[in-house]
Every structure is written in C-alpha cells, then in structure tokens.
Design a protein around this motif. Structure first.
Motif, PDB file in Angstrom:
ATOM      1  N   THR A 117       0.844  -1.192   0.000  1.00 37.24           N
ATOM      2  CA  THR A 117       0.000   0.000   0.000  1.00 37.24           C
ATOM      3  C   THR A 117       0.880   1.243   0.000  1.00 37.24           C
ATOM      4  OG1 THR A 117      -0.129  -0.038   2.418  1.00 37.24           O
ATOM      5  CG2 THR A 117      -1.879  -1.171   1.190  1.00 37.24           C
ATOM      6  N   GLY A 118       0.279   2.392  -0.257  1.00 42.25           N
ATOM      7  CA  GLY A 118       1.025   3.635  -0.328  1.00 42.25           C
ATOM      8  C   GLY A 118       0.329   4.748   0.435  1.00 42.25           C
ATOM      9  N   GLY A 119       0.854   5.959   0.282  1.00 45.04           N
ATOM     10  CA  GLY A 119       0.276   7.118   0.929  1.00 45.04           C
ATOM     11  C   GLY A 119       1.202   7.654   2.006  1.00 45.04           C
ATOM     12  N   PRO A 120       0.843   8.781   2.608  1.00 40.25           N
ATOM     13  CA  PRO A 120      -0.398   9.515   2.352  1.00 40.25           C
ATOM     14  C   PRO A 120      -0.344  10.425   1.124  1.00 40.25           C
ATOM     15  CG  PRO A 120       0.867  10.639   4.025  1.00 40.25           C
ATOM     16  CD  PRO A 120       1.621   9.363   3.717  1.00 40.25           C
ATOM     17  N   GLY A 121       0.863  10.601   0.548  1.00 40.25           N
ATOM     18  CA  GLY A 121       0.994  11.508  -0.591  1.00 40.25           C
ATOM     19  C   GLY A 121       1.049  10.792  -1.927  1.00 40.25           C
ATOM     20  N   VAL A 122       0.430  11.392  -2.924  1.00 43.20           N
ATOM     21  CA  VAL A 122       0.495  10.910  -4.303  1.00 43.20           C
ATOM     22  C   VAL A 122       0.858  12.117  -5.161  1.00 43.20           C
ATOM     23  CG1 VAL A 122      -0.687   9.757  -6.191  1.00 43.20           C
ATOM     24  CG2 VAL A 122      -1.322   9.234  -3.825  1.00 43.20           C
ATOM     25  N   SER A 123       1.942  12.010  -5.935  1.00 42.55           N
ATOM     26  CA  SER A 123       2.444  13.169  -6.685  1.00 42.55           C
ATOM     27  C   SER A 123       2.332  12.989  -8.189  1.00 42.55           C
ATOM     28  CB  SER A 123       3.908  13.443  -6.314  1.00 42.55           C
ATOM     29  OG  SER A 123       4.032  13.803  -4.945  1.00 42.55           O
ATOM     30  N   PHE A 124       2.199  14.124  -8.880  1.00 45.77           N
ATOM     31  CA  PHE A 124       2.082  14.146 -10.333  1.00 45.77           C
ATOM     32  C   PHE A 124       2.862  15.344 -10.873  1.00 45.77           C
ATOM     33  CE2 PHE A 124      -1.730  12.551  -8.362  1.00 45.77           C
ATOM     34  CZ  PHE A 124      -2.021  11.394  -9.055  1.00 45.77           C
ATOM     35  N   ALA A 125       3.378  15.214 -12.082  1.00 46.09           N
ATOM     36  CA  ALA A 125       4.008  16.332 -12.775  1.00 46.09           C
ATOM     37  C   ALA A 125       3.049  16.765 -13.869  1.00 46.09           C
ATOM     38  CB  ALA A 125       5.344  15.914 -13.371  1.00 46.09           C
ATOM     39  N   ALA A 126       2.586  17.996 -13.794  1.00 44.35           N
ATOM     40  CA  ALA A 126       1.564  18.473 -14.732  1.00 44.35           C
ATOM     41  C   ALA A 126       2.017  19.719 -15.468  1.00 44.35           C
ATOM     42  CB  ALA A 126       0.273  18.767 -13.973  1.00 44.35           C
ATOM     43  N   THR A 127       1.641  19.787 -16.735  1.00 45.87           N
ATOM     44  CA  THR A 127       1.941  20.956 -17.553  1.00 45.87           C
ATOM     45  C   THR A 127       0.648  21.506 -18.131  1.00 45.87           C
ATOM     46  OG1 THR A 127       4.103  20.044 -18.164  1.00 45.87           O
ATOM     47  CG2 THR A 127       3.248  21.856 -19.513  1.00 45.87           C
ATOM     48  N   ALA A 128       0.245  22.678 -17.702  1.00 46.83           N
ATOM     49  CA  ALA A 128      -0.959  23.306 -18.241  1.00 46.83           C
ATOM     50  C   ALA A 128      -0.627  23.933 -19.594  1.00 46.83           C
ATOM     51  CB  ALA A 128      -1.472  24.373 -17.283  1.00 46.83           C
ATOM     52  N   PRO A 129      -1.435  23.702 -20.627  1.00 53.54           N
ATOM     53  CA  PRO A 129      -1.145  24.270 -21.942  1.00 53.54           C
ATOM     54  C   PRO A 129      -1.310  25.782 -21.985  1.00 53.54           C
ATOM     55  CG  PRO A 129      -3.260  23.153 -21.941  1.00 53.54           C
ATOM     56  CD  PRO A 129      -2.607  22.820 -20.637  1.00 53.54           C
ATOM     57  N   THR A 130      -2.193  26.329 -21.163  1.00 48.43           N
ATOM     58  CA  THR A 130      -2.429  27.774 -21.131  1.00 48.43           C
ATOM     59  C   THR A 130      -2.766  28.202 -19.706  1.00 48.43           C
ATOM     60  OG1 THR A 130      -4.823  27.595 -21.483  1.00 48.43           O
ATOM     61  CG2 THR A 130      -3.427  27.708 -23.462  1.00 48.43           C
TER      62      THR A 130
END
Length: 323
Positions: free
Chosen positions: A263-276
């Motif tokens: 199992t995992g947690g408590p954090g879940v991370s993502f790398a996101a790039t907004a187009p605008t």
C-alpha cells in the motif's frame, strides 16, 4: 461538497485530464466507481437514439491539446449511443475506427485497461471515469449506463492502438440528454476536498507551459492514510479538465509503481503541464479498503514566461497515476 458540482457555464478555456477520476452518471463499471462533474460542447450533439455508425477515418493532425476532436491520426470515434433521458436504464456504446475505416480491435493495455472512458456534463456535474467492455466480434465498446440528470455531456475515449505504440489518443463526442437542466453554482478555486470521511489536500501550483509538481495528501481524522491500494496500476489517478473546452492536461505520475500487495500514501504526486493560463478542474481517484473515492479540486494556472515558445501538444495526455 464536490467542487466539480460548482461549475456553471464554462468560459473559453481548456479542460485538462490527468488520470484518475471515476464518478457519476450512475454508470455500472467492473471497477468501484466515484462521482464528479463537468462540461464542454465543442461539437454538434449526437443523436443517441440512432444506431451506432462506423466512424470515418480522418487524417490531419491538430495543433490543439488532446480531447478536442472526434478524430486524429486516422482514428475516429463513432457516434455515441446511450439512453435518451435521465433514469432510463440502458447501455452506452460506441466504436473506434482505424485508418482503414474498419473497427479497431487491438488495443494496448495502459494503466491496466485497454480503454479509459471519461464522461462529464457541460456545467461540471456528473464526471465519470469508467471502463467499458469490447466486443471482439463487432468492435463495439459498451457499458451499462443510466444518466442521473439532463444536459449536454462530453464523452472522451482515451486509448492506444496496439500496433501504433507511439500514438496515444483522446477522442471525444457530445451527447444530449433530454429534460430540464438545473444549472450549477458558479465555480470557485478549491485545493481541499472531503469524501467519505477522508480529507484530501492538494499542494502545488500550475503554470502555463511549465511542468509543475502537484501532490495530494490523504488523511482521515487528522491522521495520514498509508493504506492507499493500487488502482489502475497506481496509488492515485488524476484527471484534469480545462474550463471551457475541456481539453486534456498533460500529466505524468511520479514515484515508484505499486509492487505486489503493498500500500502507499499519504501523498500521491504528479508532474503536470498546463497548456495555457486559466482554470482547471482536477479529479483524484484513490482506493482504500477496496473502494474508490474521488476528490475534486479547482486550480488556476498562472501565465508562464511569454518569451518562451508555446509547448507542443502531447499525445501522452490522459491518465496519470502514481507510477
């Protein structure tokens, strides 16, 4: 209260989709479902009473972000067939045509599924992330379906052809559901949500054209939750939609892929790039005790460096999980 439910009349902005959310429309899915909502109306409404039609192959590539067209790279999404009114039980079904015009039958498995279906209403209500079943004899994808309310909905099919590993597609159609539509309250920013006794806090910011880290922290009664179960090959899936046209946001999961029954947690991370720059709706799916929950956020992306060239639209947009 689900933040998605506050969406009212989107302006002209993009929608984004990370990967994760599953919710609403009372869809029946083999996976545990969750609910949220959103809208877009970039194409003519589809006659849901008409029979499924073969999608015509299309070729030109678009400079737009994913999730804005019914066809790309020769692949095309057919009209969507579904119940015509709220509370009518039936099925939601469609086909995807390959560049020759024949039904596509071979799909790569991405995040444990061959196809991810996102459904959301135009005002932000009833967001759903489900997984229909493919009939190998006909090429028809289908899932049991019941609309909870009237309105115009956007249906996104996110998939990768098995024989074209470099092509990852998000094709879309609109569907009208008859009846009186009750508008949602105006949308406001939100970085915290509570669902089924869990509190989820989103840390990080979005900037147009720049990859940014977003981390969702899951707690219960003030204590960190470290029992997140793998869901679709990750400890969390994030779906983001840009307000206005519901284009997908390019998101990459961070961290190690779940191994075995860990199992995992408590954090879940993502790398996101907004187009605008603009407002984005984020939906995080996480699984605890064999139940999938969806937390919803609303984040404003800041304007990036205007001297930098606009980022290339990515074909890898779509699902993102903590792999």
């Amino acid at each position: 209260m689900n933040a998605a439910g506050r969406l009212a009349a989107f302006g002209a902005g993009l929608a984004v989709a990370f990967t994760a959310a599953y919710v609403t429309a009372a869809a029946v899915d083999p996976d545990t479902a969750v609910t949220a909502t959103q809208h877009v109306g970039a194409e003519p409404a589809v006659d849901h009473s008409a029979p499924i039609e073969q999608a015509l192959p299309v070729s030109p590539l678009s400079a737009d972000p994913p999730g804005l067209s019914l066809a790309q790279d020769g692949y095309a999404l057919s009209a969507v067939r579904a119940p015509g009114a709220p509370n009518d039980r039936g099925s939601l079904s469609f086909t995807i045509a390959d560049p020759s015009g024949a039904p596509l039958l071979d799909y790569a498995t991405v995040h444990d599924k061959q196809l991810h279906l996102i459904v959301v209403r135009s005002d932000g209500e009833h967001f759903a992330h489900i997984h229909p079943v493919l009939d190998q004899a006909t090429g028809i994808w289908s899932t049991p379906w019941t609309w909870k309310s009237a309105g115009t909905y956007r249906v996104f099919a996110d998939f990768q052809p098995a024989l074209a590993s470099s092509i990852k597609l998000t094709l879309t159609r609109t569907v009208d559901v008859a009846g009186e539509v009750v508008p949602s309250p105006p949308l406001t920013t939100r970085t915290s949500d509570e669902i089924a006794g869990y509190t989820v806090e989103l840390d990080g910011a979005l900037t147009a054209g720049v990859s940014k880290k977003l981390t969702a922290m899951v707690t219960r009664d003030g204590e960190p939750v470290t029992t997140l179960q793998p869901y679709l090959g990750a400890y969390g899936h994030l779906v983001a939609l840009r307000e206005g046209d519901l284009a997908y946001l390019h998101v990459h999961p961070e961290g190690a892929e779940p191994v075995g029954g860990r199992t995992g947690g408590p954090g879940v991370s993502f790398a996101a790039t907004a187009p605008t720059a603009g407002r984005y709706l984020l939906y995080l799916d996480f699984k605890v005790d064999d139940t999938v929950h969806t937390a919803t956020f609303v984040v404003d992306a800041a304007r990036g460096d205007t001297n930098q060239p606009a980022p290339e639209p990515s074909r890898d947009a779509g699902h993102a999980g903590g792999h």
